[in-house]
Design a protein around this motif. Structure first.
Motif, PDB file in Angstrom:
ATOM      1  N   ALA A  52     -39.338 -11.611 -18.147  1.00 35.82           N
ATOM      2  CA  ALA A  52     -39.046 -11.538 -19.580  1.00 35.82           C
ATOM      3  C   ALA A  52     -38.647 -10.129 -20.004  1.00 35.82           C
ATOM      4  N   MET A  53     -39.195  -9.125 -19.320  1.00 33.92           N
ATOM      5  CA  MET A  53     -38.891  -7.730 -19.653  1.00 33.92           C
ATOM      6  C   MET A  53     -37.615  -7.240 -18.973  1.00 33.92           C
ATOM      7  N   GLY A  54     -36.951  -8.108 -18.198  1.00 27.66           N
ATOM      8  CA  GLY A  54     -35.658  -7.765 -17.632  1.00 27.66           C
ATOM      9  C   GLY A  54     -35.645  -7.348 -16.187  1.00 27.66           C
ATOM     10  N   VAL A  55     -36.753  -7.472 -15.467  1.00 26.44           N
ATOM     11  CA  VAL A  55     -36.753  -7.143 -14.047  1.00 26.44           C
ATOM     12  C   VAL A  55     -35.917  -8.195 -13.324  1.00 26.44           C
ATOM     13  N   CYS A  56     -34.872  -7.735 -12.639  1.00 33.06           N
ATOM     14  CA  CYS A  56     -33.959  -8.618 -11.916  1.00 33.06           C
ATOM     15  C   CYS A  56     -33.950  -8.241 -10.446  1.00 33.06           C
ATOM     16  N   PRO A  57     -33.867  -9.209  -9.567  1.00 32.99           N
ATOM     17  CA  PRO A  57     -33.852  -8.899  -8.138  1.00 32.99           C
ATOM     18  C   PRO A  57     -32.542  -8.246  -7.717  1.00 32.99           C
ATOM     19  N   GLY A  58     -32.613  -7.402  -6.690  1.00 39.29           N
ATOM     20  CA  GLY A  58     -31.426  -6.888  -6.045  1.00 39.29           C
ATOM     21  C   GLY A  58     -31.010  -5.474  -6.389  1.00 39.29           C
ATOM     22  N   LEU A  59     -31.556  -4.896  -7.462  1.00 36.48           N
ATOM     23  CA  LEU A  59     -31.189  -3.533  -7.821  1.00 36.48           C
ATOM     24  C   LEU A  59     -31.576  -2.599  -6.674  1.00 36.48           C
ATOM     25  N   PRO A  60     -30.694  -1.672  -6.271  1.00 35.98           N
ATOM     26  CA  PRO A  60     -31.023  -0.783  -5.149  1.00 35.98           C
ATOM     27  C   PRO A  60     -32.330  -0.009  -5.351  1.00 35.98           C
ATOM     28  N   GLN A  79     -33.407   0.416  10.263  1.00 35.73           N
ATOM     29  CA  GLN A  79     -32.264   0.734  11.127  1.00 35.73           C
ATOM     30  C   GLN A  79     -31.736  -0.506  11.829  1.00 35.73           C
ATOM     31  N   LYS A  80     -32.634  -1.412  12.192  1.00 34.11           N
ATOM     32  CA  LYS A  80     -32.245  -2.656  12.848  1.00 34.11           C
ATOM     33  C   LYS A  80     -33.102  -3.786  12.304  1.00 34.11           C
ATOM     34  N   GLY A  81     -32.522  -4.970  12.236  1.00 37.35           N
ATOM     35  CA  GLY A  81     -33.279  -6.155  11.855  1.00 37.35           C
ATOM     36  C   GLY A  81     -33.415  -6.376  10.362  1.00 37.35           C
ATOM     37  N   SER A  82     -32.682  -5.631   9.550  1.00 40.17           N
ATOM     38  CA  SER A  82     -32.794  -5.812   8.098  1.00 40.17           C
ATOM     39  C   SER A  82     -31.688  -6.736   7.597  1.00 40.17           C
ATOM     40  N   ILE A  83     -31.945  -7.348   6.459  1.00 38.58           N
ATOM     41  CA  ILE A  83     -30.988  -8.259   5.840  1.00 38.58           C
ATOM     42  C   ILE A  83     -30.776  -7.825   4.395  1.00 38.58           C
ATOM     43  N   THR A  84     -29.522  -7.791   3.975  1.00 36.17           N
ATOM     44  CA  THR A  84     -29.193  -7.493   2.587  1.00 36.17           C
ATOM     45  C   THR A  84     -29.075  -8.824   1.851  1.00 36.17           C
ATOM     46  N   SER A  85     -29.854  -8.991   0.790  1.00 32.12           N
ATOM     47  CA  SER A  85     -29.866 -10.255   0.048  1.00 32.12           C
ATOM     48  C   SER A  85     -28.575 -10.425  -0.744  1.00 32.12           C
ATOM     49  N   PRO A  86     -28.239 -11.661  -1.109  1.00 26.94           N
ATOM     50  CA  PRO A  86     -27.059 -11.879  -1.957  1.00 26.94           C
ATOM     51  C   PRO A  86     -27.143 -11.101  -3.278  1.00 26.94           C
ATOM     52  N   GLU A  87     -28.338 -11.024  -3.868  1.00 21.01           N
ATOM     53  CA  GLU A  87     -28.503 -10.279  -5.128  1.00 21.01           C
ATOM     54  C   GLU A  87     -28.240  -8.784  -4.915  1.00 21.01           C
ATOM     55  N   GLN A  88     -28.693  -8.235  -3.801  1.00 24.34           N
ATOM     56  CA  GLN A  88     -28.441  -6.828  -3.506  1.00 24.34           C
ATOM     57  C   GLN A  88     -26.946  -6.579  -3.318  1.00 24.34           C
ATOM     58  N   LYS A  89     -26.261  -7.464  -2.618  1.00 23.98           N
ATOM     59  CA  LYS A  89     -24.818  -7.334  -2.424  1.00 23.98           C
ATOM     60  C   LYS A  89     -24.081  -7.377  -3.763  1.00 23.98           C
ATOM     61  N   GLU A  90     -24.517  -8.264  -4.658  1.00 21.76           N
ATOM     62  CA  GLU A  90     -23.884  -8.371  -5.974  1.00 21.76           C
ATOM     63  C   GLU A  90     -24.087  -7.099  -6.785  1.00 21.76           C
ATOM     64  N   TRP A  91     -25.318  -6.577  -6.823  1.00 20.28           N
ATOM     65  CA  TRP A  91     -25.594  -5.333  -7.546  1.00 20.28           C
ATOM     66  C   TRP A  91     -24.730  -4.196  -6.999  1.00 20.28           C
ATOM     67  N   ILE A  92     -24.689  -4.060  -5.684  1.00 16.57           N
ATOM     68  CA  ILE A  92     -23.938  -2.964  -5.070  1.00 16.57           C
ATOM     69  C   ILE A  92     -22.451  -3.089  -5.401  1.00 16.57           C
ATOM     70  N   ALA A  93     -21.899  -4.294  -5.327  1.00 17.49           N
ATOM     71  CA  ALA A  93     -20.485  -4.496  -5.668  1.00 17.49           C
ATOM     72  C   ALA A  93     -20.230  -4.157  -7.138  1.00 17.49           C
ATOM     73  N   ASP A  94     -21.116  -4.601  -8.037  1.00 17.14           N
ATOM     74  CA  ASP A  94     -20.932  -4.329  -9.461  1.00 17.14           C
ATOM     75  C   ASP A  94     -21.057  -2.841  -9.778  1.00 17.14           C
ATOM     76  N   ILE A  95     -22.002  -2.171  -9.143  1.00 13.21           N
ATOM     77  CA  ILE A  95     -22.148  -0.718  -9.351  1.00 13.21           C
ATOM     78  C   ILE A  95     -20.885  -0.013  -8.849  1.00 13.21           C
ATOM     79  N   ASN A  96     -20.393  -0.419  -7.698  1.00 15.21           N
ATOM     80  CA  ASN A  96     -19.217   0.231  -7.125  1.00 15.21           C
ATOM     81  C   ASN A  96     -17.936  -0.067  -7.905  1.00 15.21           C
ATOM     82  N   ASP A  97     -17.963  -1.053  -8.784  1.00 15.69           N
ATOM     83  CA  ASP A  97     -16.835  -1.315  -9.683  1.00 15.69           C
ATOM     84  C   ASP A  97     -16.816  -0.346 -10.863  1.00 15.69           C
ATOM     85  N   CYS A  98     -17.897   0.388 -11.070  1.00 14.65           N
ATOM     86  CA  CYS A  98     -17.975   1.366 -12.162  1.00 14.65           C
ATOM     87  C   CYS A  98     -17.282   2.659 -11.752  1.00 14.65           C
TER      88      CYS A  98
END
Length: 120
Positions: A52-60, A79-98
């Motif tokens: 309700a306070m606006g916490v959204c998943p995926g922000l770096p 370094q190995k074995g990590s996964i980037t979530s779809p929400e993280q990918k979306e945030w990163i793409a949107d930030i990089n559009d700025c």
């Protein structure tokens, strides 16, 4: 280095934050903060309140303002074995559009250090 000996994300991020503290003393960065999206709670009421306070998943994980006014977001990963979530990918793409901000996925301290060193 296999998955069992690959450092976890937390100590890698702590090492990077220690480096950011040095850069702040050197006046190469102005401010930085960790984004507390990963705060764990079993309380459904707290989860509901966070949403309700606006916490959204995926922000770096980290936000950094450099002395030359670059706005950087760093998503720390193992370094190995990590996964980037779809929400993280979306945030990163949107930030990089700025025009005035950039976001990066860094696998470990060494990659994060290379990124910040390019902007200071």
């Amino acid at each position: 280095m296999d998955k069992n000996t690959t450092p976890l994300e937390t100590p890698e991020q702590i090492a990077f934050v220690d480096y950011l503290k040095i850069l702040k003393v050197q006046k190469k960065i102005i401010r930085f903060t960790a984004i507390p999206n990963s705060t764990y709670t079993t309380s459904w009421n707290q989860k509901r309140l966070n949403k309700a306070m606006g916490v959204c998943p995926g922000l770096p994980d980290l936000f950094i303002i450099t002395a030359n006014h670059n706005l950087l977001y760093i998503e720390m990963k193992r370094q190995k074995g990590s996964i980037t979530s779809p929400e993280q990918k979306e945030w990163i793409a949107d930030i990089n559009d700025c025009d005035n901000a950039q976001a990066f996925i860094c696998k470990g301290f060494a990659e994060a250090k290379i990124v910040i060193d390019c902007f200071i």
